[in-house]
Design an enzyme around this catalytic site. Structure first.
Site, PDB file in Angstrom:
ATOM      1  N   TYR A   7      41.070  62.234 114.954  1.00 66.25           N
ATOM      2  CA  TYR A   7      42.473  61.313 115.091  1.00 66.25           C
ATOM      3  C   TYR A   7      42.740  60.764 114.814  1.00 66.25           C
ATOM      4  O   TYR A   7      43.478  60.210 113.847  1.00 66.25           O
ATOM      5  CB  TYR A   7      42.424  60.849 116.383  1.00 66.25           C
ATOM      6  CG  TYR A   7      43.525  60.112 117.160  1.00 66.25           C
ATOM      7  CD1 TYR A   7      44.625  60.267 117.643  1.00 66.25           C
ATOM      8  CD2 TYR A   7      43.331  58.958 117.053  1.00 66.25           C
ATOM      9  CE1 TYR A   7      45.428  59.987 117.220  1.00 66.25           C
ATOM     10  CE2 TYR A   7      44.157  57.691 117.470  1.00 66.25           C
ATOM     11  CZ  TYR A   7      45.753  58.163 118.224  1.00 66.25           C
ATOM     12  OH  TYR A   7      47.165  58.001 118.261  1.00 66.25           O
ATOM     13  N   LYS A  11      45.993  60.081 111.116  1.00 69.08           N
ATOM     14  CA  LYS A  11      46.242  58.415 110.980  1.00 69.08           C
ATOM     15  C   LYS A  11      46.323  57.773 109.519  1.00 69.08           C
ATOM     16  O   LYS A  11      47.193  57.555 109.076  1.00 69.08           O
ATOM     17  CB  LYS A  11      46.269  57.467 112.434  1.00 69.08           C
ATOM     18  CG  LYS A  11      46.422  58.225 112.881  1.00 69.08           C
ATOM     19  CD  LYS A  11      46.399  56.739 114.376  1.00 69.08           C
ATOM     20  CE  LYS A  11      45.437  56.494 114.675  1.00 69.08           C
ATOM     21  NZ  LYS A  11      45.494  55.263 115.416  1.00 69.08           N
TER      22      LYS A  11
END
Length: 208
Positions: A7, A11
């Protein structure tokens, strides 16, 4: 930047792709965002899960973050766009706490009667790692304290928001919720003293 999981890495890749494409960008970073509709694949937001809990909650107490109200982020984004600001902007609410502390503050301000127990993240036996401290300093003009964000959220959802206290919150006597002021517990003595002084002077002091 050293993300610990996919995750976080996704980003970082997204940010790098934007910066490699143009010099005119706004990358708004937030931490532990919550709002009225929650996340489509995860259900209600954390605050709503606490508000609607009926059984004892076991909440992680060894990870720090910035609880951030989406309504405050929207106000900050509008300012950035109107003033043609660009760059990487930390748009989280000011102050940090653990998820357990956040849940306890929700309980206090919403007047809930539930039990909340602190636990360590490792006790959840998750298959991924998360940072111990994911909190960020805010570098935008508009970054109210996270307790103020929670008060605004509860008010926006039609919830009764009880008087609250926090040494970390701003020094104002109250928080303004669209014309309705909520007086802080720690300042009740100050307000009563002020009223008494005004009465002695023959001045009517009234607080909403």
């Amino acid at each position: 930047v050293a993300p610990l999981n996919e995750y976080g890495r996704s980003k970082v890749c997204g940010e790098q792709a934007i910066m490699n494409t143009t010099d005119n960008y706004i990358i708004g970073r937030v931490s532990s965002l919550y709002g009225g509709n929650g996340i489509s694949n995860q259900g209600p937001c954390f605050v709503e899960k606490v508000l609607n809990a009926t059984d004892t909650l076991r909440i992680v107490d060894d990870q720090l973050m910035n609880p951030t109200y989406a309504g405050h982020v929207a106000i900050g984004l509008k300012h950035l766009l109107n003033n043609r600001v660009s760059g990487i902007i930390h748009m989280n609410n000011a102050g940090c706490c653990s998820w357990y502390e956040f849940a306890c503050k929700i309980k206090e301000m919403a007047g809930l009667i539930i039990d909340i127990e602190p636990i360590r993240f490792e006790s959840l036996s998750m298959s991924y790692k998360t940072p111990i401290n994911s909190s960020m300093g805010s570098n935008t003009f508009y970054s109210p304290h996270w307790i103020s964000g929670l008060a605004h959220y509860l008010y926006s959802r039609g919830r009764i928001c009880l008087l609250y206290t926090s040494d970390a919150a701003d020094d104002l006597l109250c928080v303004d919720l669209g014309g309705r002021r909520i007086i802080k517990k720690k300042n009740i003595t100050k307000i009563m003293t002020f009223r008494l002084q005004m009465q002695r002077r023959g001045v009517g002091a009234r607080h909403k």
